[in-house]
Enzyme design. Structure first.
Site, mmCIF file in Angstrom:
data_model
loop_
_atom_site.group_PDB
_atom_site.id
_atom_site.type_symbol
_atom_site.label_atom_id
_atom_site.label_comp_id
_atom_site.label_asym_id
_atom_site.label_seq_id
_atom_site.Cartn_x
_atom_site.Cartn_y
_atom_site.Cartn_z
ATOM 1 N N SER A 60 37.454 26.980 49.163
ATOM 2 C CA SER A 60 38.069 25.676 48.897
ATOM 3 C C SER A 60 37.836 24.700 50.055
ATOM 4 O O SER A 60 38.555 23.712 50.190
ATOM 5 C CB SER A 60 39.565 25.852 48.625
ATOM 6 N N GLY A 61 36.834 24.976 50.881
ATOM 7 C CA GLY A 61 36.402 23.998 51.887
ATOM 8 C C GLY A 61 37.228 24.035 53.155
ATOM 9 O O GLY A 61 37.852 25.044 53.488
ATOM 10 N N ALA A 62 37.225 22.900 53.853
ATOM 11 C CA ALA A 62 37.912 22.843 55.151
ATOM 12 C C ALA A 62 39.402 23.095 54.965
ATOM 13 O O ALA A 62 40.030 22.565 54.047
ATOM 14 C CB ALA A 62 37.684 21.478 55.782
ATOM 15 N N ASP A 63 39.950 23.907 55.844
ATOM 16 C CA ASP A 63 41.368 24.296 55.769
ATOM 17 C C ASP A 63 42.242 23.137 56.240
ATOM 18 O O ASP A 63 42.139 22.702 57.391
ATOM 19 C CB ASP A 63 41.562 25.525 56.680
ATOM 20 N N PHE A 64 43.108 22.636 55.342
ATOM 21 C CA PHE A 64 43.908 21.469 55.752
ATOM 22 C C PHE A 64 44.894 21.795 56.874
ATOM 23 O O PHE A 64 45.251 20.928 57.648
ATOM 24 C CB PHE A 64 44.577 20.740 54.574
ATOM 25 N N GLU A 91 28.630 14.821 53.720
ATOM 26 C CA GLU A 91 28.389 15.627 54.921
ATOM 27 C C GLU A 91 27.648 16.898 54.529
ATOM 28 O O GLU A 91 27.433 17.161 53.344
ATOM 29 C CB GLU A 91 29.721 15.966 55.595
HETATM 30 C C1 LIG Z 1 32.607 22.239 60.368
HETATM 31 C C2 LIG Z 1 33.659 21.272 60.607
HETATM 32 C C3 LIG Z 1 34.926 21.532 59.872
HETATM 33 C C4 LIG Z 1 35.656 20.301 59.541
HETATM 34 C C5 LIG Z 1 35.185 19.696 58.255
HETATM 35 C C6 LIG Z 1 36.019 18.555 57.891
HETATM 36 C C7 LIG Z 1 35.464 17.784 56.740
HETATM 37 C C8 LIG Z 1 35.983 18.221 55.437
HETATM 38 C C9 LIG Z 1 35.292 18.944 54.625
HETATM 39 C C10 LIG Z 1 35.825 19.502 53.372
HETATM 40 O O1 LIG Z 1 35.667 20.653 53.113
HETATM 41 S S1 LIG Z 1 36.649 18.470 52.278
HETATM 42 C C11 LIG Z 1 37.386 19.578 51.100
HETATM 43 C C12 LIG Z 1 38.691 20.160 51.545
HETATM 44 N N1 LIG Z 1 39.265 20.998 50.509
HETATM 45 C C13 LIG Z 1 39.950 20.514 49.485
HETATM 46 O O2 LIG Z 1 40.095 19.329 49.344
HETATM 47 C C14 LIG Z 1 40.550 21.511 48.492
HETATM 48 C C15 LIG Z 1 42.044 21.617 48.673
HETATM 49 N N2 LIG Z 1 42.642 22.527 47.673
HETATM 50 C C16 LIG Z 1 42.908 22.148 46.409
HETATM 51 O O3 LIG Z 1 42.677 21.030 45.998
HETATM 52 C C17 LIG Z 1 43.479 23.194 45.489
HETATM 53 O O4 LIG Z 1 44.018 24.228 46.275
HETATM 54 C C18 LIG Z 1 42.412 23.785 44.526
HETATM 55 C C19 LIG Z 1 41.190 24.238 45.306
HETATM 56 C C20 LIG Z 1 42.006 22.739 43.496
HETATM 57 C C21 LIG Z 1 43.004 25.011 43.786
HETATM 58 O O5 LIG Z 1 44.203 24.665 43.167
HETATM 59 P P1 LIG Z 1 45.117 25.839 42.562
HETATM 60 O O6 LIG Z 1 46.302 25.182 41.957
HETATM 61 O O7 LIG Z 1 44.284 26.704 41.697
HETATM 62 O O8 LIG Z 1 45.555 26.735 43.810
HETATM 63 P P2 LIG Z 1 46.567 26.342 44.994
HETATM 64 O O9 LIG Z 1 47.908 26.888 44.669
HETATM 65 O O10 LIG Z 1 46.458 24.909 45.318
HETATM 66 O O11 LIG Z 1 45.931 27.164 46.226
HETATM 67 C C22 LIG Z 1 46.193 28.548 46.431
HETATM 68 C C23 LIG Z 1 46.510 28.763 47.897
HETATM 69 O O12 LIG Z 1 45.375 28.392 48.690
HETATM 70 C C24 LIG Z 1 45.732 27.396 49.648
HETATM 71 N N3 LIG Z 1 44.588 26.475 49.839
HETATM 72 C C25 LIG Z 1 43.769 26.002 48.895
HETATM 73 N N4 LIG Z 1 42.859 25.185 49.446
HETATM 74 C C26 LIG Z 1 43.131 25.139 50.764
HETATM 75 C C27 LIG Z 1 42.540 24.447 51.861
HETATM 76 N N5 LIG Z 1 41.469 23.655 51.712
HETATM 77 N N6 LIG Z 1 43.073 24.618 53.079
HETATM 78 C C28 LIG Z 1 44.144 25.441 53.268
HETATM 79 N N7 LIG Z 1 44.743 26.139 52.268
HETATM 80 C C29 LIG Z 1 44.242 25.973 51.029
HETATM 81 C C30 LIG Z 1 46.916 26.679 49.008
HETATM 82 O O13 LIG Z 1 47.673 26.010 49.993
HETATM 83 C C31 LIG Z 1 47.652 27.841 48.354
HETATM 84 O O14 LIG Z 1 48.331 28.544 49.385
HETATM 85 P P3 LIG Z 1 49.911 28.783 49.248
HETATM 86 O O15 LIG Z 1 50.523 27.427 49.100
HETATM 87 O O16 LIG Z 1 50.049 29.631 48.011
HETATM 88 O O17 LIG Z 1 50.264 29.486 50.519
#
Ligand SMILES: CCCCCCC/C=C/C(=O)SCCNC(=O)CCNC(=O)[C@H](O)C(C)(C)COP(=O)(O)OP(=O)(O)OC[C@H]1O[C@@H](n2cnc3c(N)ncnc32)[C@H](O)[C@@H]1OP(=O)(O)O
Length: 279
Positions: A67-71, A157
């Site tokens: 799911s990409g970069a960890d928020f 990117e």
């Molecule tokens: C090399 C340099 C590094 C820096 C790079 C910076 C630039 C950015 C680059 C990117 O990658 S941009 C993209 C970032 N990612 C996202 O936008 C995705 C975010 N997640 C979501 O939108 C949703 O989770 C989902 C993928 C659509 C899935 O939704 P679903 O309802 O099926 O599951 P969830 O309940 O939301 O997720 C389960 C569990 O996982 C955790 N999680 C999901 N994605 C992330 C994430 N990107 N970072 C941290 N944690 C994530 C989510 O919080 C859930 O955890 P719990 O709440 O159950 O503990």
């Protein structure tokens, strides 16, 4: 093979001509922090240097590829008071530019054939790395790639400015990037992005990974593997200059967005579920 430090989210092993890298943090859908992306780059370097390796295979686990970069990692970088930066520019040069450019470069210049076993969706930076792979196999038709840069206050990117038009056509790339629209299975198939769908049900990523590896083993039987690397070098030469150029342009363009703070606001909304991607 000389080892490198361990990472709890990413495993690696060598198996004959294959160097296998697996994402193993399904609980957070294999989201990766900056250090994890650096680790991926280091593993690619390890595979590059190993003369017995001809194919680097990326695998994952659970329902998402990544799911990409960890928020949470991004919030950590913002709030970290243990490091004093001279300016916001200096902070994001360290936390974003240097890391992003390094891992993208490792994928662009990788000399072994890069194979991605797409067990599920990939988002953001991880989806950018998938688009830099040479061959992609999908577990089923539930896979998609999402580049949510417009929703997160970012710009293209990981080489996506070049890789997406190259693999899907410029107008399709525009439509998906501008309107934050996922590249779904149909588009991935029609464009030839996915070479084969293994048609397996969703909870079976381990079975899928094993099936791909078994098939690869039989496919490479009898081949003169240095020919594969020679062809990789030639095929890579088609686009390597434009990818190298865009890697630097992308991070420099992005830097001002990080300094202004819009991505941070939006990542924080994502973390608190006030912001969602339209899928
Ligand atoms: C090399 C340099 C590094 C820096 C790079 C910076 C630039 C950015 C680059 C990117 O990658 S941009 C993209 C970032 N990612 C996202 O936008 C995705 C975010 N997640 C979501 O939108 C949703 O989770 C989902 C993928 C659509 C899935 O939704 P679903 O309802 O099926 O599951 P969830 O309940 O939301 O997720 C389960 C569990 O996982 C955790 N999680 C999901 N994605 C992330 C994430 N990107 N970072 C941290 N944690 C994530 C989510 O919080 C859930 O955890 P719990 O709440 O159950 O503990």
């Amino acid at each position: 093979m000389p080892g490198i430090r361990k990472n709890e989210k990413i495993r690696y092993r060598a198996a004959g001509p294959f160097f296998i890298i697996q994402l193993v943090k399904p609980e957070n859908l294999n989201a990766l922090e900056g250090e994890d992306y650096i680790y991926l780059g280091e593993l690619l370097e390890l595979a590059d240097k190993d003369p017995n390796v001809y194919f680097t295979v990326l695998q994952s686990s659970g329902r998402f590829f990544s799911s990409g970069a960890d928020f949470k990692g991004i919030a950590k970088a913002q709030g970290d008071s243990s490091v004093e930066y001279a300016s916001e520019t200096s902070k994001w040069l360290s936390n974003f530019v240097a890391r992003n450019v390094y891992v993208t470069d490792a994928f662009i210049k990788h000399s072994k054939v890069l194979i991605c076993c797409l067990n599920g969706p990939a988002i953001g930076m991880s989806a950018a790395l998938v688009a830099l792979c040479d061959i992609v196999y999908s577990m089923n038709d539930k896979v998609y790639l999402l580049y949510p840069f417009a929703n997160l206050g970012l710009v293209t990117e990981g080489g996506t400015t070049v890789s997406l038009p190259l693999k899907f056509g410029i107008n399709t790339a525009y439509e998906h990037l501008m309107f934050n629209k996922p590249f779904k299975y149909d588009t991935l198939c029609e464009s030839g992005f996915i070479s084969k769908n293994f048609n397996m049900p969703s909870p079976s990523s381990e079975t899928f990974n094993t099936a791909v590896l078994d098939e690869l083993r039989s496919k490479v039987e009898g081949l003169y593997l240095p020919s594969c690397l020679g062809m990789k070098k030639l095929l890579q030469s088609n686009h390597i200059d434009s990818l190298n150029k865009i890697n630097s342009m992308e991070v420099n363009e992005s830097l001002k967005y990080w300094v202004d703070g819009e991505p941070l606001r939006r990542f924080s909304q994502l973390g608190s579920k006030q912001r969602k991607h339209r899928l």
